[in-house]
Design a protein around this motif. Structure first.
Motif, PDB file in Angstrom:
ATOM      1  N   ALA A 136      -7.051  -3.230   1.771  1.00 15.13           N
ATOM      2  CA  ALA A 136      -6.664  -1.911   1.280  1.00 15.13           C
ATOM      3  C   ALA A 136      -6.664  -1.899  -0.239  1.00 15.13           C
ATOM      4  CB  ALA A 136      -5.274  -1.567   1.794  1.00 15.13           C
ATOM      5  N   GLU A 137      -6.739  -0.708  -0.811  1.00 15.96           N
ATOM      6  CA  GLU A 137      -6.668  -0.549  -2.259  1.00 15.96           C
ATOM      7  C   GLU A 137      -5.596   0.475  -2.604  1.00 15.96           C
ATOM      8  OE1 GLU A 137     -10.318   0.268  -4.275  1.00 15.96           O
ATOM      9  OE2 GLU A 137     -11.420  -1.199  -3.077  1.00 15.96           O
ATOM     10  N   SER A 138      -4.842   0.176  -3.633  1.00 15.05           N
ATOM     11  CA  SER A 138      -3.816   1.082  -4.119  1.00 15.05           C
ATOM     12  C   SER A 138      -3.884   1.110  -5.641  1.00 15.05           C
ATOM     13  CB  SER A 138      -2.438   0.606  -3.665  1.00 15.05           C
ATOM     14  OG  SER A 138      -1.440   1.454  -4.178  1.00 15.05           O
ATOM     15  N   LYS A 139      -4.147   2.274  -6.175  1.00 13.17           N
ATOM     16  CA  LYS A 139      -4.245   2.455  -7.629  1.00 13.17           C
ATOM     17  C   LYS A 139      -5.277   1.500  -8.235  1.00 13.17           C
ATOM     18  CE  LYS A 139       0.517   3.930  -7.782  1.00 13.17           C
ATOM     19  NZ  LYS A 139       1.877   3.632  -8.178  1.00 13.17           N
ATOM     20  N   GLY A 140      -6.384   1.310  -7.522  1.00  9.55           N
ATOM     21  CA  GLY A 140      -7.460   0.472  -8.026  1.00  9.55           C
ATOM     22  C   GLY A 140      -7.255  -1.018  -7.848  1.00  9.55           C
ATOM     23  N   ARG A 141      -6.158  -1.417  -7.226  1.00 12.68           N
ATOM     24  CA  ARG A 141      -5.878  -2.833  -7.005  1.00 12.68           C
ATOM     25  C   ARG A 141      -5.872  -3.136  -5.520  1.00 12.68           C
ATOM     26  NH1 ARG A 141      -0.449  -3.884 -10.205  1.00 12.68           N
ATOM     27  NH2 ARG A 141      -0.349  -5.411  -8.550  1.00 12.68           N
ATOM     28  N   ILE A 142      -6.276  -4.337  -5.152  1.00  7.50           N
ATOM     29  CA  ILE A 142      -6.240  -4.764  -3.756  1.00  7.50           C
ATOM     30  C   ILE A 142      -4.775  -4.933  -3.357  1.00  7.50           C
ATOM     31  CG2 ILE A 142      -6.841  -6.615  -2.170  1.00  7.50           C
ATOM     32  CD1 ILE A 142      -9.298  -7.129  -3.872  1.00  7.50           C
ATOM     33  N   ALA A 143      -4.445  -4.455  -2.145  1.00  5.17           N
ATOM     34  CA  ALA A 143      -3.048  -4.472  -1.712  1.00  5.17           C
ATOM     35  C   ALA A 143      -2.936  -4.877  -0.246  1.00  5.17           C
ATOM     36  CB  ALA A 143      -2.433  -3.087  -1.905  1.00  5.17           C
ATOM     37  N   ARG A 144      -1.752  -5.340   0.133  1.00  2.00           N
ATOM     38  CA  ARG A 144      -1.438  -5.608   1.534  1.00  2.00           C
ATOM     39  C   ARG A 144      -1.185  -4.274   2.223  1.00  2.00           C
ATOM     40  NH1 ARG A 144       3.419  -9.773   1.460  1.00  2.00           N
ATOM     41  NH2 ARG A 144       3.672  -8.697   3.410  1.00  2.00           N
ATOM     42  N   SER A 145      -1.463  -4.211   3.517  1.00  2.00           N
ATOM     43  CA  SER A 145      -1.196  -2.980   4.253  1.00  2.00           C
ATOM     44  C   SER A 145      -0.635  -3.310   5.629  1.00  2.00           C
ATOM     45  CB  SER A 145      -2.455  -2.126   4.372  1.00  2.00           C
ATOM     46  OG  SER A 145      -3.486  -2.862   4.976  1.00  2.00           O
ATOM     47  N   TYR A 146       0.264  -2.457   6.093  1.00  2.00           N
ATOM     48  CA  TYR A 146       0.923  -2.620   7.381  1.00  2.00           C
ATOM     49  C   TYR A 146       0.274  -1.716   8.414  1.00  2.00           C
ATOM     50  CZ  TYR A 146       4.601  -4.791   4.615  1.00  2.00           C
ATOM     51  OH  TYR A 146       5.293  -5.605   3.779  1.00  2.00           O
ATOM     52  N   TYR A 147       0.139  -2.220   9.625  1.00  2.00           N
ATOM     53  CA  TYR A 147      -0.425  -1.426  10.711  1.00  2.00           C
ATOM     54  C   TYR A 147       0.440  -1.562  11.948  1.00  2.00           C
ATOM     55  CZ  TYR A 147      -4.549  -0.562   8.031  1.00  2.00           C
ATOM     56  OH  TYR A 147      -5.400  -0.123   7.058  1.00  2.00           O
ATOM     57  N   THR A 148       0.599  -0.447  12.650  1.00  2.00           N
ATOM     58  CA  THR A 148       1.305  -0.426  13.916  1.00  2.00           C
ATOM     59  C   THR A 148       0.483   0.422  14.872  1.00  2.00           C
ATOM     60  OG1 THR A 148       3.431  -0.516  12.784  1.00  2.00           O
ATOM     61  CG2 THR A 148       3.469   0.192  15.064  1.00  2.00           C
ATOM     62  N   PHE A 149       0.235  -0.092  16.063  1.00  2.00           N
ATOM     63  CA  PHE A 149      -0.460   0.715  17.055  1.00  2.00           C
ATOM     64  C   PHE A 149      -0.038   0.317  18.454  1.00  2.00           C
ATOM     65  CE2 PHE A 149      -3.243  -2.838  16.265  1.00  2.00           C
ATOM     66  CZ  PHE A 149      -3.769  -3.166  17.499  1.00  2.00           C
ATOM     67  N   PRO A 150      -0.070   1.290  19.375  1.00  2.73           N
ATOM     68  CA  PRO A 150       0.348   1.024  20.759  1.00  2.73           C
ATOM     69  C   PRO A 150      -0.803   0.480  21.598  1.00  2.73           C
ATOM     70  CG  PRO A 150      -0.085   3.341  20.478  1.00  2.73           C
ATOM     71  CD  PRO A 150      -0.288   2.699  19.131  1.00  2.73           C
ATOM     72  N   LEU A 151      -0.446  -0.301  22.596  1.00  2.48           N
ATOM     73  CA  LEU A 151      -1.407  -0.796  23.577  1.00  2.48           C
ATOM     74  C   LEU A 151      -0.810  -0.566  24.960  1.00  2.48           C
ATOM     75  CD1 LEU A 151      -1.761  -3.754  21.375  1.00  2.48           C
ATOM     76  CD2 LEU A 151      -3.831  -2.867  22.374  1.00  2.48           C
ATOM     77  N   LEU A 196       0.818  -1.208   0.000  1.00  2.00           N
ATOM     78  CA  LEU A 196       0.000   0.000   0.000  1.00  2.00           C
ATOM     79  C   LEU A 196       0.854   1.261   0.000  1.00  2.00           C
ATOM     80  CD1 LEU A 196      -2.954   0.972   0.312  1.00  2.00           C
ATOM     81  CD2 LEU A 196      -2.535   1.050   2.754  1.00  2.00           C
ATOM     82  N   SER A 197       0.526   2.199  -0.876  1.00  2.49           N
ATOM     83  CA  SER A 197       1.215   3.485  -0.891  1.00  2.49           C
ATOM     84  C   SER A 197       0.398   4.487  -0.095  1.00  2.49           C
ATOM     85  CB  SER A 197       1.416   3.964  -2.336  1.00  2.49           C
ATOM     86  OG  SER A 197       0.172   4.159  -2.949  1.00  2.49           O
ATOM     87  N   LYS A 198       0.968   5.651   0.189  1.00  2.00           N
ATOM     88  CA  LYS A 198       0.327   6.622   1.076  1.00  2.00           C
ATOM     89  C   LYS A 198      -0.920   7.261   0.491  1.00  2.00           C
ATOM     90  CE  LYS A 198       4.379   7.596   3.708  1.00  2.00           C
ATOM     91  NZ  LYS A 198       5.103   8.503   4.505  1.00  2.00           N
ATOM     92  N   ASP A 199      -1.062   7.314  -0.811  1.00  2.00           N
ATOM     93  CA  ASP A 199      -2.215   7.963  -1.439  1.00  2.00           C
ATOM     94  C   ASP A 199      -3.377   7.010  -1.706  1.00  2.00           C
ATOM     95  OD1 ASP A 199      -0.807   6.557  -3.344  1.00  2.00           O
ATOM     96  OD2 ASP A 199      -1.275   7.958  -4.952  1.00  2.00           O
ATOM     97  N   SER A 200      -3.427   5.903  -1.001  1.00  2.00           N
ATOM     98  CA  SER A 200      -4.433   4.884  -1.263  1.00  2.00           C
ATOM     99  C   SER A 200      -5.397   4.730  -0.098  1.00  2.00           C
ATOM    100  CB  SER A 200      -3.736   3.560  -1.524  1.00  2.00           C
ATOM    101  OG  SER A 200      -2.865   3.695  -2.624  1.00  2.00           O
ATOM    102  N   LYS A 201      -6.384   3.886  -0.327  1.00  2.00           N
ATOM    103  CA  LYS A 201      -7.388   3.565   0.683  1.00  2.00           C
ATOM    104  C   LYS A 201      -6.840   2.479   1.597  1.00  2.00           C
ATOM    105  CE  LYS A 201     -12.286   3.171  -0.035  1.00  2.00           C
ATOM    106  NZ  LYS A 201     -13.276   2.529  -0.861  1.00  2.00           N
ATOM    107  N   SER A 202      -6.829   2.721   2.907  1.00  2.00           N
ATOM    108  CA  SER A 202      -6.288   1.724   3.820  1.00  2.00           C
ATOM    109  C   SER A 202      -7.343   0.665   4.159  1.00  2.00           C
ATOM    110  CB  SER A 202      -5.779   2.393   5.097  1.00  2.00           C
ATOM    111  OG  SER A 202      -6.831   3.067   5.729  1.00  2.00           O
ATOM    112  N   ALA A 203      -6.867  -0.435   4.706  1.00  6.57           N
ATOM    113  CA  ALA A 203      -7.768  -1.521   5.092  1.00  6.57           C
ATOM    114  C   ALA A 203      -8.658  -1.064   6.242  1.00  6.57           C
ATOM    115  CB  ALA A 203      -6.960  -2.742   5.509  1.00  6.57           C
ATOM    116  N   GLU A 204      -9.847  -1.640   6.322  1.00  4.42           N
ATOM    117  CA  GLU A 204     -10.805  -1.232   7.348  1.00  4.42           C
ATOM    118  C   GLU A 204     -11.265  -2.429   8.156  1.00  4.42           C
ATOM    119  OE1 GLU A 204     -14.048   0.811   5.490  1.00  4.42           O
ATOM    120  OE2 GLU A 204     -12.711   2.122   4.367  1.00  4.42           O
ATOM    121  N   TYR A 205     -11.212  -2.276   9.467  1.00  2.00           N
ATOM    122  CA  TYR A 205     -11.751  -3.288  10.374  1.00  2.00           C
ATOM    123  C   TYR A 205     -13.250  -3.045  10.498  1.00  2.00           C
ATOM    124  CZ  TYR A 205     -12.225  -6.278  14.466  1.00  2.00           C
ATOM    125  OH  TYR A 205     -12.600  -7.277  15.321  1.00  2.00           O
ATOM    126  N   PRO A 206     -14.071  -4.093  10.533  1.00  2.00           N
ATOM    127  CA  PRO A 206     -15.519  -3.887  10.678  1.00  2.00           C
ATOM    128  C   PRO A 206     -15.822  -3.136  11.977  1.00  2.00           C
ATOM    129  CG  PRO A 206     -15.037  -6.175  10.155  1.00  2.00           C
ATOM    130  CD  PRO A 206     -13.730  -5.501  10.401  1.00  2.00           C
TER     131      PRO A 206
END
Length: 139
Positions: A119-134, A37-47
């Protein structure tokens, strides 16, 4: 007769031990699986969004499994994972000061059954990385 048997054995050993193993050609992977996934794309969404994700993880954490060992205050950790093109979580890495807390977070994330919208990048489905603190507060 002995010479013929010796010759056949030498010839047999020569054939048996002189074979070369052929290299195996692996099939090419689907390009959409390798696309990141590049920065100008739609990120993955958790329900339900990020708050639903945090709540689902918090509900699955078993605090009795965490050995605090006299630690007071808060314990923090950082979870990093990939949402693949099928909407599943993979490559979970949790780093922090308390190993039990890290293992419990990893177990809780693995136990999530909800499927992400990839996630989507340039109209294609893509892998995306996530990092968050707990963080867990100890009283």
């Amino acid at each position: 007769m002995k010479k013929i048997i010796t010759f056949i054995l030498c010839l047999g050993f020569g054939f048996a031990f002189s074979q070369v193993k052929e290299t195996e050609i692996l099939p090419a992977k689907d390009q959409s699986e390798e696309h990141v996934l590049s920065k100008d794309s739609k990120s993955a969404e958790y329900p339900g969004g990020w708050m639903a994700l945090r709540k689902d993880i918090a509900d699955r954490i078993r605090t009795k499994k965490i050995n605090v060992g006299g630690i007071e205050g808060t314990i923090t950790a950082r979870a990093k994972f990939i949402v693949n093109i099928k909407g599943k979580i993979e490559d979970i890495t949790v780093t922090g000061d308390n190993a039990d807390f890290n293992k419990e977070i990893e177990r809780a994330i693995k136990s999530l059954k909800a499927k992400w919208k990839p996630a989507e990048s340039k109209g294609r489905i893509a892998r995306s990385y996530y990092t968050f603190p707990l963080t867990i507060k100890l009283d």
